[in-house]
Enzyme design. Structure first.
Site, mmCIF file in Angstrom:
data_model
loop_
_atom_site.group_PDB
_atom_site.id
_atom_site.type_symbol
_atom_site.label_atom_id
_atom_site.label_comp_id
_atom_site.label_asym_id
_atom_site.label_seq_id
_atom_site.Cartn_x
_atom_site.Cartn_y
_atom_site.Cartn_z
ATOM 1 C CG ASN A 1 -1.718 1.240 1.401
ATOM 2 O OD1 ASN A 1 -1.851 2.025 0.463
ATOM 3 N ND2 ASN A 1 -2.267 1.450 2.585
ATOM 4 C CE LYS B 1 0.209 3.438 4.748
ATOM 5 N NZ LYS B 1 0.113 3.566 6.164
ATOM 6 C CG HIS C 1 -5.923 1.752 5.163
ATOM 7 N ND1 HIS C 1 -5.445 2.690 6.044
ATOM 8 C CD2 HIS C 1 -4.908 0.880 4.940
ATOM 9 C CE1 HIS C 1 -4.185 2.392 6.335
ATOM 10 N NE2 HIS C 1 -3.836 1.297 5.679
ATOM 11 C CD GLU D 1 -2.901 5.417 6.765
ATOM 12 O OE1 GLU D 1 -2.891 5.520 5.527
ATOM 13 O OE2 GLU D 1 -1.957 4.929 7.419
ATOM 14 C CD GLU E 1 -3.558 -2.689 7.277
ATOM 15 O OE1 GLU E 1 -2.405 -2.836 6.884
ATOM 16 O OE2 GLU E 1 -4.255 -1.702 6.995
ATOM 17 N N GLY F 1 2.541 1.945 10.743
ATOM 18 C CA GLY F 1 3.511 3.041 10.630
ATOM 19 C C GLY F 1 4.234 3.376 11.922
ATOM 20 C CB SER G 1 5.247 -2.138 11.957
ATOM 21 O OG SER G 1 4.827 -0.811 12.233
HETATM 22 C C1 PEP Z 1 -0.754 0.086 6.033
HETATM 23 O O1 PEP Z 1 -0.849 1.279 5.891
HETATM 24 O O2 PEP Z 1 -1.634 -0.647 5.565
HETATM 25 C C2 PEP Z 1 0.404 -0.443 6.762
HETATM 26 C C3 PEP Z 1 0.342 -1.669 7.182
HETATM 27 O O3 PEP Z 1 1.464 0.408 6.968
HETATM 28 P P1 PEP Z 1 2.892 0.037 7.634
HETATM 29 O O4 PEP Z 1 3.384 -1.230 7.003
HETATM 30 O O5 PEP Z 1 3.770 1.216 7.291
HETATM 31 O O6 PEP Z 1 2.672 -0.114 9.082
#
Ligand code: PEP
Length: 254
Positions: free
Chosen positions: A9, A11, A95, A97, A168, A174, A213
């Site tokens: 992803n 973003k 998601h 976000e 998630e 992040g 992460s």
């Molecule tokens: C995400 O935004 O779906 C995500 C898992 O980000 P990160 O791997 O940076 O934690």
């Protein structure tokens, strides 16, 4: 056996040049990972280049969001029909976000999920609890509520075959603080069992991927868990070396 999915992803990152360079770098090695599926989710404006470069490569692509509406006065939105022009296989839905920063309420997430299914996409439904919910022991309650959008379509069981669930935990996105493999496995198993209440055969085939992460350092331990079927990778997917390393490690485990 389910083919693991490693999805990146991106973003709202990159430029036309960096998107092309990143895909070109992924293509130098991704063909060596036949046991897994790799996919990228670039910003909408780079879907054209993405389609051009990835068609026929075995690496798939999708969109980070889509409007549930067919067309009309929705300034700034992108419809699923438009995404078909770019042959997207996947659409991210819900998601964290989008839920937190753009007002994607449970009703909107449900509409997007249903519209993506109707339009023939494979929705990747993102679910996960915040740190506060986690600390208050509310993880499963929150996830169960977020999974309801799937059951609203339960009368059409067979179509549920073509969904992906991404667990998630919001506190892991992040932050560099991934859920432990055991912690993630517990939630993945609970999700699978819940899906199994409707149709065990389908539940056993649905890919439940982990996001939060994920790095080349922790992917092997996560993938060693029986109900973790891949990863949704944010930050590390912007670095071709890291993304490929995640793919390589995952491929070698299968
Ligand atoms: C995400 O935004 O779906 C995500 C898992 O980000 P990160 O791997 O940076 O934690």
């Amino acid at each position: 056996m389910k083919q693991p999915l490693i999805a990146g992803n991106w973003k709202m990152n990159g430029s036309r040049k960096s998107a092309i360079d990143l895909i070109a770098s992924i293509l130098t090695e991704a063909y060596q990972f036949p046991k897994i599926e790799m996919a990228v989710f670039p910003p909408f404006v780079y879907l054209s280049q993405t389609e051009e470069l990835l068609t026929g490569s075995g690496v798939n692509w999708g969109a980070q969001n889509a409007s549930p509406h067919k067309n009309g006065a929705y300034t700034g939105e992108i419809s699923l029909e438009m995404l078909k022009d770019f042959n997207c296989k996947y659409v991210l839905v819900g998601h964290s976000e989008r839920r937190r920063q753009f007002g994607d309420s449970p009703v909107i997430v449900a509409e997007k999920f249903a519209a993506a299914m109707r339009a023939g996409f494979t929705p990747v439904l993102c679910v996960g609890e915040t740190e506060e919910q986690h600390d208050r022991g509310l993880t499963w309650q929150v996830i169960q509520e977020q999974l309801e959008v799937v059951f609203e379509l339960k009368d059409n069981h067979s179509s549920l075959r073509d969904i992906v669930i991404a667990y998630e935990p919001v506190w892991a996105i992040g932050t560099g603080k991934s859920a432990s493999p055991e912690e993630a496995q517990e939630v993945h198993l609970a999700i699978r069992n819940r899906l199994g209440e409707y149709d065990w055969e389908i539940a056993s085939k649905i890919r439940i991927i982990y996001g939060g992460s994920v790095t080349p350092e922790n992917i092997a331990d996560l993938m060693a868990m029986p109900d973790i079927d891949g990863a949704l990778v944010g930050g590390a997917s912007l670095d071709a070396k890291k993304f490929l390393e995640i793919g390589r490690k995952c491929n070698s485990l299968y």
